[in-house]
Design a protein around this motif. Sequence first.
Motif, short mmCIF file in Angstrom:
data_model
loop_
_atom_site.label_atom_id
_atom_site.label_comp_id
_atom_site.label_asym_id
_atom_site.label_seq_id
_atom_site.Cartn_x
_atom_site.Cartn_y
_atom_site.Cartn_z
N LEU A 130 0.83 -1.21 0.00
CA LEU A 130 0.00 0.00 0.00
C LEU A 130 0.86 1.26 0.00
N SER A 155 -11.36 -7.02 1.61
CA SER A 155 -11.06 -5.67 2.10
C SER A 155 -9.70 -5.19 1.61
N ASP A 156 -8.71 -6.13 1.56
CA ASP A 156 -7.39 -5.76 1.04
C ASP A 156 -7.49 -5.31 -0.41
N VAL A 216 -9.08 -1.82 -0.55
CA VAL A 216 -8.14 -0.78 -0.12
C VAL A 216 -7.10 -0.53 -1.20
N ALA A 217 -6.58 -1.63 -1.77
CA ALA A 217 -5.55 -1.50 -2.81
C ALA A 217 -6.09 -0.74 -4.02
N HIS A 250 -8.56 1.34 -4.00
CA HIS A 250 -8.80 2.72 -3.58
C HIS A 250 -7.50 3.53 -3.55
N LYS A 251 -6.37 2.86 -3.24
CA LYS A 251 -5.08 3.54 -3.17
C LYS A 251 -4.43 3.76 -4.55
#
Length: 474
Positions: free
Chosen positions: A66, A91-92, A95-96, A98-99
């Motif tokens: 991340l 979820s990972d 998030v990835a 989204h990043k």
Amino acid sequence: MKPSDRATILVIDDEKAVRSSIANYLEDLDFMTVTAENGRVGVERFHRETVDLVLVDLRMPEMDGLAVLAEITQTNPEMPLIVVSGAGEISDAMVALHKGAWDYILKPIEDFTVLVHAVETNLEKARLKRENRQYQQRLEQMVAERTRELQDQIAAKENALADLAEAQGSLVEMSRAAGMAEVATGVLHNVGNVLNSVNVSCTMLMDQLRQSRVHNVHKVAELMAAPDKGWVHLFTEDPKGRQIPVYLASLADALTKEHQVMFKEAQSLSDRIDHIKEIVAMQQSYGRFSGMNESIQPEKLMEDAVKLNLSSLARHEIEVRRHYQSLPPMGVDKHKVLQILLTLINNAKHACTGNGATEKVITLRVDSDTPDQVVFQVVDTGMGIAPENMTHIFQHGFSTRKTGHGFGLHSSAIAAHEMGGSLSVHSDGPGKGATFTLRLPRRTGSEPLTSHPDDAAIAVDRVHPRLMAIKGGQ
């Protein structure tokens, strides 16, 4: 992007076996690879190498995936990033993505074709984004350039309008002082046409002088000046000297032809300057007594109107035929009559040069059908007038020409009415020409102008559509 394009892929994974297997597989497909054993090294190599796509694991020591995503997307938001992780948590992945991750692939990779498909798809996506950005930049640049051009054009038009307004103000004052707005337009137009011819003659004379061989006479004179071995040796033995007599003969012929050409152009230049002086003198004669009732030969009025249009008529190769009846002098405001005749001849010229004109002939007539009237006619073989336009021909602002303003015939009809006469038109339709007839009462020079008895039939600012032939129309 196709593998043959040799894209460079950065593989960041702390597991050596995974890192090596991915790199080897991609290299077998003709990709180039750069590997890094952790996030920190991966970011360093990203900044050092030229990379087209990054494969990055999420769980790594020192700097996780991340953090790598955040660093790379901040440096290059258009860099395609694919997360290859064994975490397996939704979820990972969220998030990835989204990043800044473009895609997410789970480890272990059982089918490498899935990885290759993701790599190729995201390389193509990056290429399209890059081309779109470049296209947008070019488009923005073009818009900016076009905006500047339009701003420059607007500024130029505003300046031109300001200059035009100033020029128009000056012309209005001159026209008010001399009462010669229409005549001045004809004079300027004809003088401009003649000046074009003057400019051509001057250019030809200058070109002829620049190309003249007269300077060669000086060279021959230098060659013949006090020859070292005497004149006999110069003309019999010296190779250059023996050519002098023949050269002088050819030079004489050339200079004679040059003289003839320049004399002809100078004579033409003189004739055109005389023409300009004649036009100006005619304008001055009409500008002295505007608004006054004067005695003048009717045919002279028509002929003077022709002279003010002569250059333009000749340029358009329009034949002018004259049928003038010898009539006694009439008392009129000659400026107003000339203004009307100039407008009619100018309209006939445009009719003969417009679409639908089969020949270019304008016939001018001056005669009298009753003892108390003088009739001026301008007949053209031009494009004619459509029946639906006949009732509008004298209306303010009406014109069948794109560049016409529709003021000439309207003001001419009003001027004819003010002199107690009429202006009418007849046409058999499109392609069959038109005849404009101006009828004026015959007066002596001492008689004052009188108002027309049908004052209610015409307003100062417009001509009613039904009155297409104002008093006595055809």
